[in-house]
Design a protein around this motif. Structure first.
Motif, PDB file in Angstrom:
ATOM      1  N   GLY A 248     -30.507 -26.142 -11.853  1.00 18.74           N
ATOM      2  CA  GLY A 248     -31.167 -24.906 -12.275  1.00 18.74           C
ATOM      3  C   GLY A 248     -30.428 -24.238 -13.416  1.00 18.74           C
ATOM      4  O   GLY A 248     -31.039 -23.791 -14.392  1.00 18.74           O
ATOM      5  N   ASP A 249     -29.095 -24.183 -13.321  1.00 17.23           N
ATOM      6  CA  ASP A 249     -28.298 -23.580 -14.392  1.00 17.23           C
ATOM      7  C   ASP A 249     -28.444 -24.366 -15.696  1.00 17.23           C
ATOM      8  O   ASP A 249     -28.529 -23.790 -16.787  1.00 17.23           O
ATOM      9  N   THR A 250     -28.431 -25.688 -15.587  1.00 20.90           N
ATOM     10  CA  THR A 250     -28.537 -26.528 -16.777  1.00 20.90           C
ATOM     11  C   THR A 250     -29.920 -26.401 -17.400  1.00 20.90           C
ATOM     12  O   THR A 250     -30.054 -26.292 -18.629  1.00 20.90           O
ATOM     13  N   LEU A 251     -30.954 -26.403 -16.577  1.00 17.52           N
ATOM     14  CA  LEU A 251     -32.325 -26.266 -17.092  1.00 17.52           C
ATOM     15  C   LEU A 251     -32.503 -24.907 -17.760  1.00 17.52           C
ATOM     16  O   LEU A 251     -33.082 -24.813 -18.854  1.00 17.52           O
ATOM     17  N   ALA A 252     -31.984 -23.861 -17.122  1.00 24.52           N
ATOM     18  CA  ALA A 252     -32.110 -22.519 -17.697  1.00 24.52           C
ATOM     19  C   ALA A 252     -31.363 -22.408 -19.021  1.00 24.52           C
ATOM     20  O   ALA A 252     -31.863 -21.839 -19.995  1.00 24.52           O
TER      21      ALA A 252
END
Length: 601
Positions: A583-587
């Motif tokens: 999620g952090d990487t996608l965001a």
């Protein structure tokens, strides 16, 4: 300071290179190990095939020697020789999880600011004052914005430059027309008092520019038909260039209204450009004569029919006549070539840039070729300075031709965004009928802008693409909405997990399912993808990788339950940590495209 977390691809390349150094002659050992991801293994190296001919051996024999060395690497579980000599390399689960753990614990996800020391001037958007922004401005604006974000994240000192068209003959013509028609209402305040252009509602800055755009066309008609008006307009140009107080005041008012309209579009698009980034044609006006003088002193310009020009041996017309770059006209005036040369000199000598990036339509290729060659002759561009025309193609309609209105006119950028947001609202409402009112409007706005941005940035910038709103706002397929929806899925799991999610850390001793491995390998590529964008100036590499990441997460989501009651706690913890990191990487990746990553949709 962030410590670089080396990607698994880098580690495998290093291992293959070490094996090459142990088994090959020195002159061959330093060659590229040709490592890439593979459907047949975690990684594959094709280097044995390229080496075999030089060594006079069979590729499989070369591969076998390399395999023997690689088999001794602790974190490699197996190496197999397949086909004509491919090396299929499988990694230990612990190697993957250790890498994930290091990225999760780093606020920059293990991506260092390794490009610090570079100064890049990015020239993009560049609308024209007194004219509405249209579909043709979208590509430069969004590509430039993404490059600015990626370069800044990687540590480059980025200088944004919005080289607006705010000077020249057209302003003398428009100001003269407005002077002779004082009854004309075009200012925002005047339109507010009258209830807007159509007499209803409050006017906005965009309405003022819309009025100016129409008035410019009227002025052009009079200019072409009335020699007396043409002469008065030309005198007005001289007055503007000479600093006449009344004329300059009128010009500034037009520029101010236009800049306000531009900023409204930029705010709607969520791009970073501000008024502080504006350095239009007028900014360089006082520098133009010194540019010509310097080029004359250096023998770079030649006089031709009274004009000062630069000629090139290999740039000729279809009639085999030399095509010059006109730096100063015969009447003493300056064209945009002089302005662009002044900008190069300013950006390299005063801003100290070592990268000049011009995000401009591909049809300007010859102009930039001339510009850069002339600047190198003048010594403003040296071997240590990169100057690149970051060319982009056109946006086409469903018929494959440049996007136009039904009447054949240019599509206003504001209208295009309205269409995308309207269609997004329909799709979001259908997907989530419980959403209403302001929440639905906000999500639809975000989805509409994400759809437009992703459609733009997922296409190689040099290629044309078709603007298809229905496809763009789909929740499935390679769309910005699909990526946003994937992020909401992750956010939903983390919300339901509560404190357990925020405390989750990786246990490197646990084995990984196939879908977990694929997701881990995808996440690990983030830094390499960003550096690829910075090198190639191709944001579509990031956009495409984010889609690959989202697909890998979808496969994980469907095959690896996280919160189900029968999942052992230690497995749940690992999977929650993987959800957090994904999620952090996608965001972060979406933010570098200028796209929001919502938690609900």
């Amino acid at each position: 300071m962030t410590e670089q977390v080396r990607s698994l691809a880098d580690e495998v390349e290093a291992a293959v290179s070490a094996a090459m150094a142990e088994t090959l002659p020195a002159e061959l050992a330093a060659l590229d190990p040709l490592v890439r991801r593979s459907d047949h293994a975690d990684f594959q190296s094709n280097v044995a095939l390229s080496l075999a001919k030089r060594l006079g051996e069979k590729p499989r024999d070369v591969a076998e020697r390399l395999r023997e060395r690689l088999a001794g690497v602790e974190w490699i579980t197996s190496v197999k020789v397949s086909g004509p000599g491919f090396l299929n390399i499988h990694l230990a689960d612990t190697a993957l999880v250790e890498r994930l753990a290091a990225r999760l614990d780093d606020p920059r996800l293990g991506v260092p600011r390794e490009r610090s020391g570079d100064v890049a001037v990015v020239d993009y958007s560049a609308p024209n004052v007194a004219k509405e922004m249209h579909v043709g401005h979208l590509r430069s604006t969004l590509i430039g914005d993404s490059l600015v974000r990626v370069l800044d994240f990687l540590g480059t000192d980025v200088v944004r430059q919005n080289h607006i068209g705010d000077w020249g003959t057209q302003f003398g013509m428009l100001i003269q027309y407005l002077t002779e028609h004082p009854e004309t209402r075009w200012r925002t305040a005047e339109l507010d008092a009258a209830g807007g252009p159509a007499g209803e509602g409050a006017a906005e800055a965009g309405d003022a520019v819309s009025a100016l755009d129409s008035l410019y066309r009227e002025a052009r008609k009079v200019f072409d038909a009335d020699p007396a008006f043409k002469e008065r307009a030309q005198r007005r140009v001289v007055a503007l260039q000479g600093g006449d107080e009344e004329t300059v005041a009128a010009w500034r008012e037009i520029v101010t209204e236009s800049e306000a309209a531009f900023q409204r579009i930029y705010a709607r698009l969520g791009v970073l450009l501000t008024l502080d980034d504006v350095a239009g044609e007028s900014f360089y006006n006082t520098r133009l004569q010194s540019v010509v003088d310097e080029l004359r002193e250096k023998g770079i310009v030649e006089e031709s029919d009274g004009a000062w020009c630069v000629f090139y041996d290999d740039i000729r017309s279809p009639e085999d006549k030399p095509v010059p770059m006109i730096v100063q006209k015969a009447d003493g005036g300056f064209g945009y070539a002089a302005t662009d040369l002044a900008a190069v000199r300013y950006r390299t000598t005063e801003l100290k840039a070592n990268r000049l990036l011009y995000v401009v339509d591909a049809r300007q290729a010859q102009h930039f070729d001339m510009l850069f060659r002339t600047a190198r002759r003048a010594g403003w561009l040296t071997d240590g300075i990169e100057a690149a025309h970051v060319r982009n193609g056109t946006i086409n309609g469903p018929d494959g031709r440049p996007f136009k209105t039904r009447a054949g006119g240019t599509v206003r950028l504001a209208d295009l965004l309205d269409d995308a947001e309207g269609r997004a609202r329909e799709v979001v409402a259908e997907k989530n009928p419980e959403l209403t009112g302001e929440e639905l409007d906000a999500i639809a706005r975000g989805a509409g802008i994400a759809a437009v941005k992703y459609a733009e940035l997922s296409t190689s910038r040099a290629k044309d693409y078709v603007f298809d709103v229905t496809r763009m706002v789909s929740f499935s397929g390679q769309t910005g909405v699909y990526l946003q929806y994937t992020h909401t899925r992750i956010a939903s799991i983390l919300r339901r997990a509560g404190e357990q999610a925020s405390a989750a850390r990786f246990d490197t001793s646990l084995p990984l399912e196939r879908a977990e491995r694929e997701l881990a390998l995808a996440v690990d590529e983030f830094g390499a993808v960003l550096n690829s964008v910075a090198e190639t100036l191709e944001p579509h590499r990031l956009a495409g990788w984010l889609y690959t990441l989202a697909k890998a997460y979808t496969d994980f989501y469907e095959n690896c339950p996280v919160l189900r009651s029968d999942v052992p706690e230690e497995i749940r913890t690992n999977r929650l940590a993987l959800c957090r990191l994904t999620g952090d990487t996608l965001a972060r990746g979406l933010s570098l495209l200028g796209i929001a990553a919502p938690d609900r949709m």
